[in-house]
Design an enzyme around this catalytic site. Sequence first.
Site, PDB file in Angstrom:
ATOM      1  N   ASN A   9     -20.677  82.424  70.001  1.00  0.00           N
ATOM      2  CA  ASN A   9     -20.614  83.882  69.879  1.00  0.00           C
ATOM      3  C   ASN A   9     -21.065  84.450  71.226  1.00  0.00           C
ATOM      4  OD1 ASN A   9     -20.853  86.564  69.288  1.00  0.00           O
ATOM      5  ND2 ASN A   9     -22.534  86.339  67.807  1.00  0.00           N
ATOM      6  N   TRP A  10     -20.075  84.880  72.005  1.00  0.00           N
ATOM      7  CA  TRP A  10     -20.417  85.360  73.357  1.00  0.00           C
ATOM      8  C   TRP A  10     -20.970  86.773  73.372  1.00  0.00           C
ATOM      9  CZ3 TRP A  10     -15.612  83.445  76.668  1.00  0.00           C
ATOM     10  CH2 TRP A  10     -15.696  82.056  76.800  1.00  0.00           C
ATOM     11  N   LYS A  11     -20.911  87.438  72.209  1.00  0.00           N
ATOM     12  CA  LYS A  11     -21.402  88.823  72.115  1.00  0.00           C
ATOM     13  C   LYS A  11     -20.754  89.676  73.216  1.00  0.00           C
ATOM     14  CE  LYS A  11     -25.424  87.042  69.815  1.00  0.00           C
ATOM     15  NZ  LYS A  11     -26.791  87.205  69.397  1.00  0.00           N
ATOM     16  N   HIS A  94     -22.402  89.928  61.167  1.00  0.00           N
ATOM     17  CA  HIS A  94     -23.479  89.491  62.055  1.00  0.00           C
ATOM     18  C   HIS A  94     -24.655  90.460  61.942  1.00  0.00           C
ATOM     19  CE1 HIS A  94     -25.753  88.605  65.657  1.00  0.00           C
ATOM     20  NE2 HIS A  94     -25.172  87.418  65.643  1.00  0.00           N
ATOM     21  N   GLU A  96     -26.521  91.776  64.027  1.00  0.00           N
ATOM     22  CA  GLU A  96     -26.505  92.892  64.991  1.00  0.00           C
ATOM     23  C   GLU A  96     -25.603  94.013  64.491  1.00  0.00           C
ATOM     24  OE1 GLU A  96     -25.626  90.510  68.463  1.00  0.00           O
ATOM     25  OE2 GLU A  96     -27.619  89.621  68.284  1.00  0.00           O
ATOM     26  N   GLU A 166     -28.282  82.847  59.651  1.00  0.00           N
ATOM     27  CA  GLU A 166     -28.867  83.246  60.927  1.00  0.00           C
ATOM     28  C   GLU A 166     -30.103  84.097  60.660  1.00  0.00           C
ATOM     29  OE1 GLU A 166     -25.917  83.025  64.360  1.00  0.00           O
ATOM     30  OE2 GLU A 166     -25.739  85.027  63.513  1.00  0.00           O
ATOM     31  N   GLY A 172     -31.720  85.156  69.462  1.00  0.00           N
ATOM     32  CA  GLY A 172     -32.010  85.619  70.812  1.00  0.00           C
ATOM     33  C   GLY A 172     -33.483  85.603  71.179  1.00  0.00           C
ATOM     34  N   SER A 211     -31.038  80.847  68.181  1.00  0.00           N
ATOM     35  CA  SER A 211     -31.682  80.061  69.232  1.00  0.00           C
ATOM     36  C   SER A 211     -31.344  78.571  69.180  1.00  0.00           C
ATOM     37  CB  SER A 211     -33.199  80.284  69.212  1.00  0.00           C
ATOM     38  OG  SER A 211     -33.496  81.646  69.494  1.00  0.00           O
ATOM     39  N   GLY A 232     -25.293  81.623  70.214  1.00  0.00           N
ATOM     40  CA  GLY A 232     -25.177  82.815  71.041  1.00  0.00           C
ATOM     41  C   GLY A 232     -25.449  82.475  72.496  1.00  0.00           C
ATOM     42  N   GLY A 233     -26.662  82.795  72.949  1.00  0.00           N
ATOM     43  CA  GLY A 233     -27.043  82.648  74.360  1.00  0.00           C
ATOM     44  C   GLY A 233     -26.622  81.337  75.005  1.00  0.00           C
TER      45      GLY A 233
HETATM   46  P1  PGA Z   1     -28.648  83.088  69.818  1.00  0.00           P
HETATM   47  O1  PGA Z   1     -27.613  83.977  68.939  1.00  0.00           O
HETATM   48  O2  PGA Z   1     -28.107  81.685  69.824  1.00  0.00           O
HETATM   49  O3  PGA Z   1     -28.622  83.723  71.177  1.00  0.00           O
HETATM   50  O4  PGA Z   1     -29.977  83.177  69.144  1.00  0.00           O
HETATM   51  C1  PGA Z   1     -27.018  83.487  67.778  1.00  0.00           C
HETATM   52  C2  PGA Z   1     -26.156  84.527  67.146  1.00  0.00           C
HETATM   53  O5  PGA Z   1     -26.531  85.715  67.186  1.00  0.00           O
HETATM   54  O6  PGA Z   1     -25.065  84.227  66.597  1.00  0.00           O
END
Ligand code: PGA
Length: 249
Positions: A9-11, A94, A96, A166, A172, A211, A232-233
């Site tokens: 997930n590159w956001k 998600h 967010e 999640e 994050g 994470s 994500g990251g």
């Molecule tokens: P993260 O994000 O790996 O940066 O914690 C995961 C996600 O939000 O899907």
Amino acid sequence: MRTPVIAANWKMHGTQGQVKDWFHTFEQQNLPTTSEIVVCPPFPYLLLAAHASKPSNVKIGGQDLSNELKGAYTGQVSAEMLKDIGCSYVIIGHSERRALNGETNELIAQKVLRALEIGLTPLLCVGETLKEREEEKTEQIIAEQVTHVLGKLTNEQLKNIVIAYEPVWAIGTGLAATAQQAQTVHALIRGLVAKRDQKSGDALRILYGGSVKPENALELLAMPDIDGALVGGASLDPIAFAQIVQAAK
Ligand code: PGA
């Protein structure tokens, strides 16, 4: 035997150049073909990613979609558009989007139905906040998030969804859930689906996200009910992401 899914997930990150470089580097990693690999770039780069991923077995997914089929919905992207440009997956719900865009369980359920109708695999995200965990409401929150969607699906549709657990406090933050914490919630999710339909429960792929890094992927992915990762990251670095793919059973 459930085929693992490792999804990126590159956001809201990247440029055209970075997308090209990412695929170029990722393809050189010589990865096993035992997992499904999915990359979810921002909307403007989906087509580029769809082209760049052609030589590999990487699938492309959107990070969101509209619950509406088409029409006067400025700024929204439809399931048909995602399908049309080569997506096979879409992230839905998600945390967010739940927190920053006010997405409700009801809207999320509608989006899941829309994705299924058009033939995209929904990657449904669920997870509790730190406050909810501290108040010992994790089970209740997860059950609400999962059952709201389950209630709208036929047994046939249930076979075509993927769920990502999640925990919001792990996203994050660098502070992943422990393998045991994640396993407990994954078993709960599988149990909820199995109660509805045993076969779907057994077959359901449940990814852990929050994470995930090369350093913790092996331990998380070794748990019996963890069938992959939503990253994500760490997924922005093609080498780190490839290492996570290597860790999948
Ligand atoms: P993260 O994000 O790996 O940066 O914690 C995961 C996600 O939000 O899907």
